[in-house]
Design an enzyme around this catalytic site. Structure first.
Site, PDB file in Angstrom:
ATOM      1  N   HIS A 265       0.825  -1.203   0.000  1.00  0.00           N
ATOM      2  CA  HIS A 265       0.000   0.000   0.000  1.00  0.00           C
ATOM      3  C   HIS A 265       0.866   1.263   0.000  1.00  0.00           C
ATOM      4  CE1 HIS A 265      -3.672   2.336   1.186  1.00  0.00           C
ATOM      5  NE2 HIS A 265      -2.739   3.154   1.651  1.00  0.00           N
ATOM      6  N   GLU A 266       1.762   1.332   0.964  1.00  0.00           N
ATOM      7  CA  GLU A 266       2.599   2.538   1.068  1.00  0.00           C
ATOM      8  C   GLU A 266       3.517   2.670  -0.146  1.00  0.00           C
ATOM      9  OE1 GLU A 266       1.626   4.654   3.081  1.00  0.00           O
ATOM     10  OE2 GLU A 266       0.420   3.343   4.375  1.00  0.00           O
ATOM     11  N   HIS A 269       1.783   4.516  -2.819  1.00  0.00           N
ATOM     12  CA  HIS A 269       1.916   5.976  -2.645  1.00  0.00           C
ATOM     13  C   HIS A 269       3.317   6.413  -3.089  1.00  0.00           C
ATOM     14  CE1 HIS A 269      -1.821   6.782  -0.558  1.00  0.00           C
ATOM     15  NE2 HIS A 269      -1.576   5.905   0.397  1.00  0.00           N
ATOM     16  N   GLU A 295      -4.596   7.786  -3.111  1.00  0.00           N
ATOM     17  CA  GLU A 295      -5.077   6.527  -2.546  1.00  0.00           C
ATOM     18  C   GLU A 295      -5.415   5.526  -3.655  1.00  0.00           C
ATOM     19  OE1 GLU A 295      -4.646   6.058   0.499  1.00  0.00           O
ATOM     20  OE2 GLU A 295      -5.877   4.341   1.087  1.00  0.00           O
TER      21      GLU A 295
HETATM   22 ZN    ZN Z   1      -3.000   5.256   1.767  1.00  0.00          ZN
END
Ligand code: ZN
Length: 501
Positions: A265-266, A269, A295
């Protein structure tokens, strides 16, 4: 470029660098700073925020902006120069609405509140945080008034994170897919025993977890020569330049998910930040355009790629190798189902894809109610629990699992939550378009090849930085504004298969 533009650029870059220096202090606070430094760090951050704010809202900015606007009149909308001036004007018109004293006070209050919230959460003691939260809500109400604009006071706060989106639009898009979510979750609930996540809940060596997760995000394309990974209680991504992108991870010694999917997830980003065009480095355009689009990138790599069967065709043999003996009896189907188990739960960050947006809808409605005074801060736990029961059918046994769980309100982030749900919708919308244009992507993912997908995202989204708004970007990429159809279709396809619905 003209001399006025050059002068403006230099001025804005100085401000940007002040903010980046503050971001380094913030990163340090979250990852390494000793607890005793909370007050001094709050002062340091407050001073930097004030300096950057004062410099930005100064007469000098107004003057340089006006001159550069005249100088660039008629130039190409998409050029770096015109975009820089356009976005600076937008930021400036927004920032001048807030008195410097207000910004400093908000920074000081929220820097201190963060620690108070963390303690209250640990003790599941809402009363310990109540008065501080009251002050924060009062200040956010004041901020909405200062900012103004829009039909609902919430519009002014939402605009900070999702420029161009209104409360009414968010409401509409939430209402447009809530019934489909509720229906899907109810259908899954009927047959919930078909899926078990037991294989993911074993003791896992933390060093091996780290190594495996890092190898995955390296394969995704996360560039460790321009980024790093550390640990923190709450995983996040920050950046000080496209060449210095930091992500953090939280490890659970008995659960594979938090670190593995959290790192994917990170990294999503991080890939966005690393993909901003080099020409925008060190400028105010050097970042993602909105939190919703940001996101969309994290959810795309975490869920659409990382929780797909194709991905695990490639990755499961590697996981078996990383944890010898722990997945020998787990076949691809069983593993795929395990990582996609759906179950109403209390904690948003651990929620599955089907229930996730309902967590957001709870917060979106409560934030509006707090802002206009329909719900008082002292009544928040009850209001939270009631909404939670009506949306997810369960009631948190304490406030740590309820209204104290998220860090956002303690650091003054109101209007932020909707962007998580918007990101989910956009992730499916963008991915559908990527596959339409590059049909080979799913087959490549099965082989652990992600460069076609990453290049597509780089080209369509990342390189633009903040030049285009979320809506401009989404319309250019997919031919339409944000919609929930692709996300709902994606969920129905996936969970129809996982639960044999
Ligand atoms: Zn996030």
């Amino acid at each position: 470029m003209g001399s006025h533009y050059d002068a403006l650029l230099q001025h804005l870059n100085d401000i940007h660098n002040l903010r980046m220096a503050a971001a380094v202090l913030d990163w340090d606070r979250e990852t390494t700073m000793p607890e005793g430094a909370a007050a001094s760090r709050a002062t340091q951050l407050s001073v930097l925020a004030r300096l950057a704010h004062e410099k930005f809202v100064s007469e000098r900015t107004a003057e340089l902006l006006e001159k550069a606007e005249v100088e660039l009149n008629g130039a190409d909308y998409d050029s770096d120069e015109v975009s820089m001036v356009r976005i600076a004007r937008r930021d400036y018109d927004e920032a001048v609405k807030l008195p410097a004293e207000f910004v400093a006070e908000m920074t000081r209050l929220t820097a201190m509140a963060h620690g108070e919230w963390a303690k209250a959460r640990e003790a599941a003691d809402f009363a310990a945080f109540r008065d501080t939260l009251k002050r924060i809500v009062d200040m956010k109400r004041q901020e909405a008034e200062y900012r103004g604009g829009g039909e609902h006071p919430y519009d002014a706060l939402l605009r900070e994170y999702e420029y161009g989106m209104t409360t009414a639009q968010v409401k509409e898009i939430f209402e447009s897919h809530k019934p489909a979510l509720v229906e899907l979750i109810a259908a899954i609930n009927e047959v919930k025993d078909r899926v078990s996540d037991a294989p993911l809940r074993q003791p896992f060596d933390i060093a091996k977890q780290r190594e495996f997760a890092r190898s995955v995000i390296k394969a995704y394309g996360f560039d460790f020569s321009r980024g790093m990974q550390a640990e923190s209680i709450h995983p996040f991504c920050t950046h000080f330049s496209r060449n210095d992108v930091r992500i953090t991870t939280r490890f659970d010694p008995n659960h594979l998910n938090p670190a593995l999917f959290g790192m994917m997830h990170e990294a999503g980003h991080g890939l966005y930040e690393q993909g901003v065009a080099p020409e925008l480095d060190g400028t105010i355009l050097d970042s993602g355009t909105s939190l919703g689009v940001h996101e969309s990138q994290s959810r795309l790599w975490e869920n659409i790629v990382g929780r797909s069967k194709g991905f695990w065709k490639w990755a499961l043999p590697l996981l078996r190798k990383a944890f010898p003996g722990q997945f020998d009896d787990v076949d691809l189907e069983t593993f795929y189902r395990a990582i996609n188990k759906v179950e109403p739960s209390f904690i948003r960050v651990e929620a599955d894809e089907a229930t996730y947006n309902l967590h957001i809808m709870v917060r979106f409605e409560l934030e509006q109610a707090l802002l206009v005074g329909d719900v008082r801060v002292e009544d928040l736990p009850e209001a939270w629990n009631a909404k939670f029961e009506s949306y997810l059918g369960i009631v948190p046994p304490n406030d740590a699992l309820g209204c104290l769980q998220d860090v956002h309100w303690s650091v003054g982030l109101f209007g932020y939550f909707p962007t998580y749900a918007l990101g989910n919708l956009l992730s499916a919308q963008y991915y559908a378009q990527a596959v339409k244009e590059c049909p080979e992507i799913p087959e490549q993912i099965e082989k652990g090849e992600f460069s076609t997908l990453l290049s597509w995202l780089n080209d369509k989204i990342h390189r633009h930085g903040r030049k285009l708004t979320a809506d401009e970007l989404t319309r250019r990429i997919t031919g339409q504004s944000i919609q929930a159809d692709d996300y709902i279709q994606y969920l129905k396809d996936k969970f129809g298969e996982v639960y044999s619905l």
